[in-house]
Scaffold this active site. Structure first.
Site, mmCIF file in Angstrom:
data_model
loop_
_atom_site.group_PDB
_atom_site.id
_atom_site.type_symbol
_atom_site.label_atom_id
_atom_site.label_comp_id
_atom_site.label_asym_id
_atom_site.label_seq_id
_atom_site.Cartn_x
_atom_site.Cartn_y
_atom_site.Cartn_z
ATOM 1 N N LYS A 96 2.888 -12.936 23.708
ATOM 2 C CA LYS A 96 4.235 -13.013 22.959
ATOM 3 C C LYS A 96 5.060 -13.669 24.007
ATOM 4 O O LYS A 96 5.259 -13.538 24.981
ATOM 5 C CB LYS A 96 4.727 -11.454 22.695
ATOM 6 C CG LYS A 96 5.185 -11.449 21.463
ATOM 7 C CD LYS A 96 5.734 -9.737 21.260
ATOM 8 C CE LYS A 96 6.321 -9.616 19.912
ATOM 9 N NZ LYS A 96 6.488 -8.090 19.400
ATOM 10 N N GLU A 146 4.612 6.010 10.034
ATOM 11 C CA GLU A 146 5.889 7.013 9.497
ATOM 12 C C GLU A 146 5.199 8.130 9.026
ATOM 13 O O GLU A 146 5.853 9.197 9.124
ATOM 14 C CB GLU A 146 6.532 6.357 8.548
ATOM 15 C CG GLU A 146 7.287 4.997 9.300
ATOM 16 C CD GLU A 146 6.473 3.674 9.082
ATOM 17 O OE1 GLU A 146 7.016 2.720 9.422
ATOM 18 O OE2 GLU A 146 5.177 3.742 8.721
ATOM 19 N N ARG A 178 8.353 5.108 3.445
ATOM 20 C CA ARG A 178 6.826 5.312 3.662
ATOM 21 C C ARG A 178 6.358 6.755 3.534
ATOM 22 O O ARG A 178 4.944 6.622 3.644
ATOM 23 C CB ARG A 178 6.348 4.333 4.870
ATOM 24 C CG ARG A 178 6.928 2.883 4.574
ATOM 25 C CD ARG A 178 6.526 1.921 5.704
ATOM 26 N NE ARG A 178 5.647 1.129 5.076
ATOM 27 C CZ ARG A 178 4.867 0.344 5.970
ATOM 28 N NH1 ARG A 178 4.973 0.238 7.361
ATOM 29 N NH2 ARG A 178 3.920 -0.439 5.307
#
Length: 620
Positions: free
Chosen positions: A284, A370, A398
């Site tokens: 990243k 979640e 969700r």
């Protein structure tokens, strides 16, 4: 925003993938260098997601070089990593408008480009959707290929594994690319491993592997021996046993910054039948040292000077609601070891960094899961602890089934600290917290609070934490508070509103953080103003009182009007035959586009001028 393309001579030749595929393979490393520099140049001038895109430059180039996009489908998961994809698919000149009002969407968006085959905002959807596309392509029988690019964070969600389990069962022709961007390149990425990956993805190995399975299929003991031998040999060099067990042919891990190696491996894999899994390692922030060292801080950035290597310091403004929550969490945990805080991978965004360091034994990051986070909190509550689930409004969607079945039906004392309620701004329709009051209000046993300022937010968190009769939700917005003085923590009376101003004829009932605008309007109209505080239960005694000495009511909320807090007032008035006209002001029945919070509120008529105009029009 104009960028001088003479600085990017190779990139200038590849405005769309069809042009990219005309370039000689030897020019791809130079193209990647230019694309990475272009991304740095553009995002530093416009702001936006940054570190993830730097890490996917080579993968993006290789995918569009090998696959015949947009005929072949490439699905990105999550969309943060798709800026290079947008630049290479005809949107190079508009990349400076990304996340701005009327500009490019922050994530892949079907309505924006034929190259964006799936609109995405939240994670872990790519393999499910890609599998559906792959099955459709199989029935179509035109040779269309499907690739899903999923991040190492996104693959932690159960949905990704559900999809892989299904893909392995039905054996669809599908390639899943795991973009594994941990902080450093894995030790087993090197020349030998990349060479091995190309051998394992080559036709000879594939033919031997499939042919061997067919020949030995009738001899169970030998077949089992061969299977175990293959696993043992591959297990010595690749960590792919899990994905093999799910029915995928695992290749990798390979260096995700070797564009020529990626091209060769992808060419080999494009023609392979059945579910394929390519594990690539990337960094990243690749190519920009400050982002490589601190990819979290450089995940999404304001405008900055690339030569300085630092992000501009935030002006010493007011604390955000997330800051207020984080400080309250630390303050409460210091005196209560029963407090347990759970977040689905949103430690920084939810203001929990200090808490996670000070109270590591009471902090749980459930990753991007979640559903699990909510049911895990239910288990903590059953075990006698006091769980707090810190979650964004749109992420809680969700886990709706878990909220109902595992928390509310069992009436467990779980506190939901719901961040990003209402307008969030530049992340657009997928992240606007427009629905939480509506979807929470219909659930029995829920207590729902909406603070009007940061002091009220603290008091409500305190109230919900000490409410032991069932689940509570405190719903607060993104961004800075109002500068309210923070008072000592005292539990609020459940369902009790606060009268802010006594006026005549018209009463404005405010739910949440539009109170400052409501005060301006109430002053101009000489209206009564009430800070309702509680969406559920409502202050029924006050509503009856207002109905006797006012001619009309106006409800105000930063939530969908359909089914929201105002709908609760309507239902109460009708049931009790309190025949007063009621105007509900809130978000309209459509998905709310991107733009700054102030821009969007003004467009939706939720600033003081817009609220006043709506009321005056209605009164006429």
């Amino acid at each position: 925003m104009s960028i001088d393309l003479t600085k990017y001579p190779t990139l200038a030749l590849a405005e769309i993938p069809a042009e990219l595929r005309l370039l000689p393979k030897e020019s791809l490393p130079k193209l990647c260098d230019e694309l990475r520099q272009f991304l740095l140049d553009s995002v530093s001038r416009s702001s936006g997601h940054f570190a993830s895109g730097l890490g996917t430059v080579e993968l993006t180039v290789a995918l569009h070089y090998v696959y015949n996009t947009p005929f072949d489908h490439v699905v990105w998961d999550v969309g943060h990593q798709a800026y290079p994809h947008k630049i290479l698919t005809g949107r190079r000149e508009r990349i400076g408008t990304i996340r701005k009002k009327d500009g490019l969407h922050p994530f892949p968006w079907r309505g924006e480009s034929e190259f964006d085959v799936l609109s995405v905002g939240h994670s872990s959807t790519s393999i499910s959707a890609g599998l559906g596309m792959a099955v459709a392509a199989g029935h179509e029988a035109k040779g269309r290929r499907t690739v899903c690019v999923i991040g190492d964070g996104a693959i932690t969600a159960g949905m990704a594994f559900e999809a892989m389990n299904h893909a392995g069962d039905i054996k669809a022709d599908l390639l899943v690319v795991l973009n594994d961007n941990e902080m450093s390149i894995s030790e087993n990425v090197g020349a030998l491993n990349n060479h091995l990956a190309q051998i394992l993805s080559g036709k000879l190995y594939s033919t031997l592997r499939e042919g061997g399975k067919r020949v030995l299929s009738g001899i169970p003991p030998i077949k089992e021996l061969v299977k175990r031998t293959e696993e043992h040999i591959k297990g010595m060099v690749v960590p792919g046993t899990l994905f093999e067990e799910l029915g995928f042919n695992y290749i990798g891990p390979v260096d995700g910054h070797d564009v020529l190696g990626l091209v060769q491996t992808l060419k080999n894999m494009r023609g392979m039948k059945g579910p394929q899994f390519l594990h690539i390692m990337t960094k990243k922030g690749k190519g920009y040292a400050p982002a490589e060292k601190d990819p979290i801080s450089w995940h999404a950035v304001p405008k900055f000077d690339p030569s300085a290597g630092t992000l501009p310091k935030k002006a010493g403004g007011l604390p955000t609601y997330s800051d207020i929550f984080g400080a309250w969490l630390c303050e409460t945990a210091a005196g209560d070891e029963k407090l347990m805080a759970v977040t689905p991978a949103m430690r920084e965004g939810s203001g929990m960094v200090a808490f996670s360091r000070q109270f590591p034994g009471q902090y749980f990051d459930a990753a991007i899961a979640e559903q699990h986070a909510v049911t895990f909190a239910a288990g903590l509550a059953i075990g006698g602890y006091k769980p707090i689930v810190a979650i964004y409004s749109t992420f809680l969607q969700r886990a709706y089934d878990q909220l109902i079945h595992d928390v509310a039906i069992q009436n467990l004392p779980v506190l939901f600290a719901i961040d990003r309620g209402g307008i969030v701004g530049s992340d657009g329709p997928t992240h606007q917290g427009a629905f939480d009051l509506s979807y929470l209000r219909c659930i029995p046993n829920m207590v729902i609070m909406a603070p009007s300022d940061e002091n009220e937010c603290r008091q409500m968190l305190h109230t919900g934490y000490h409410y032991n009769l069932g689940p509570c939700a405190v719903r607060y917005p993104r961004g800075a508070g109002t500068g309210a003085v923070l008072a000592p923590l005292v539990p609020l009376e459940i369902g009790k509103a606060k009268l802010k101003r006594r006026g005549e004829k018209l009463a404005i009932l405010n739910f949440g953080t539009l109170l400052a605008d409501a005060e301006i309007v109430a002053q101009q109209l000489n209206a009564t103003l009430v800070d309702m505080r509680f969406v559920k239960p409502l202050d029924e005694a006050l509503l009856r009182e207002l109905a006797t000495d006012h001619h009309a009511l106006v409800t105000l909320e930063e939530n969908a009007v359909l089914g929201g807090a105002g709908s609760g007032v309507n239902e109460f008035m009708l049931y009790n035959r309190l025949m007063l006209p009621v105007l509900n002001i809130g978000l309209p029945d459509r998905f709310i586009p991107q733009g700054s919070q102030d821009e969007v509120r003004a467009d939706m008529g939720l600033d003081s001028a817009g609220i006043l105009a709506q009321i005056e029009q209605w009164l006429k």
